[in-house]
Scaffold this motif. Structure first.
Motif, PDB file in Angstrom:
ATOM      1  N   THR A  46      48.519 -18.033  23.363  1.00 43.09           N
ATOM      2  CA  THR A  46      49.084 -17.993  24.719  1.00 43.09           C
ATOM      3  C   THR A  46      49.053 -19.351  25.399  1.00 43.09           C
ATOM      4  OG1 THR A  46      46.965 -17.410  25.735  1.00 43.09           O
ATOM      5  CG2 THR A  46      48.398 -15.589  25.044  1.00 43.09           C
ATOM      6  N   CYS A  71      48.774 -22.390  30.419  1.00 43.70           N
ATOM      7  CA  CYS A  71      49.294 -21.059  30.095  1.00 43.70           C
ATOM      8  C   CYS A  71      50.815 -21.189  30.028  1.00 43.70           C
ATOM      9  CB  CYS A  71      48.856 -20.020  31.141  1.00 43.70           C
ATOM     10  SG  CYS A  71      49.561 -20.238  32.787  1.00 43.70           S
ATOM     11  N   LYS A  72      51.467 -20.246  29.402  1.00 41.59           N
ATOM     12  CA  LYS A  72      52.920 -20.328  29.227  1.00 41.59           C
ATOM     13  C   LYS A  72      53.641 -20.351  30.576  1.00 41.59           C
ATOM     14  CE  LYS A  72      53.034 -19.351  24.602  1.00 41.59           C
ATOM     15  NZ  LYS A  72      53.864 -19.666  23.515  1.00 41.59           N
TER      16      LYS A  72
END
Length: 192
Positions: free
Chosen positions: A156, A166-167
């Motif tokens: 992730t 984080c994405k």
């Protein structure tokens, strides 16, 4: 073995007679004493795990003596919030989130002794606490998004210039910009 008596129970140390005997690792136990030392579940030959003279269910044994670190002990698709306090394990105290000051952290950062350095806190990363992502070794507590502080997993994260995100934060900060981007399917954007 004499007819009237048997071995001593591995738990209560009282005599174990044949009708109530369970044997494990060459020792005798009363059926009622053959319990996990932590959670007190009844055990049998398929669920027992032995450590020296102690018996555990496989779950408690794994928590107490199994491998530690990212990805161990949960099984596929399981989220465990158990900290192990019932086993006498003290929960880790996580340092507050601190983005690294090193914009171009080396993917091969090492101490003079050869062990890995965490790019976030710049301290030594030992094998038991090591998480690898973005080409670097991180402490579990430091393996968080540089923008929002959300805990990450190797699946992730997105990395850029030696930092991990984080994405969602990566997309907001480094994703495509302009007409039609970032709004989702079927949405129009009139950004100017």
């Amino acid at each position: 073995m004499p007819f009237g008596g048997g071995n001593k129970c591995g738990c209560c140390q009282k005599t174990v007679y044949f009708a109530e005997e369970v044997q494990c690792e060459g020792k005798s136990w009363h059926k009622s004493c053959f319990l996990c030392m932590v959670c007190k579940k009844n055990l049998d030959s398929t669920t027992v795990a032995v450590h020296v003279d102690e018996i555990y269910c496989k779950s408690c044994y794994g928590k107490k003596y199994g491998p530690k670190g990212y990805g161990f002990g949960g099984g596929a698709g399981v989220l465990s919030m158990d900290t192990g306090e019932g086993l006498g394990i003290k929960p880790e105290e996580h340092a507050p989130h601190r983005p690294t000051n090193n914009r171009n952290a080396s993917k091969f950062a090492k101490t003079p002794g050869g062990s890995d350095m965490c790019p976030r806190c710049e301290k030594t990363v030992y094998a038991a606490e090591k998480v690898v992502g973005g080409g670097n070794s991180w402490h579990k507590g430091c393996f968080r998004c540089a923008k929002c502080g959300k805990g990450l997993e190797s699946t992730t994260l997105a990395d850029r210039d030696g930092e991990i995100y984080c994405k969602g934060c990566y997309a907001k900060n480094f994703g495509p910009k302009g007409f039609g981007f970032g709004q989702g399917a079927g949405a129009l954007s009139h950004a100017q």
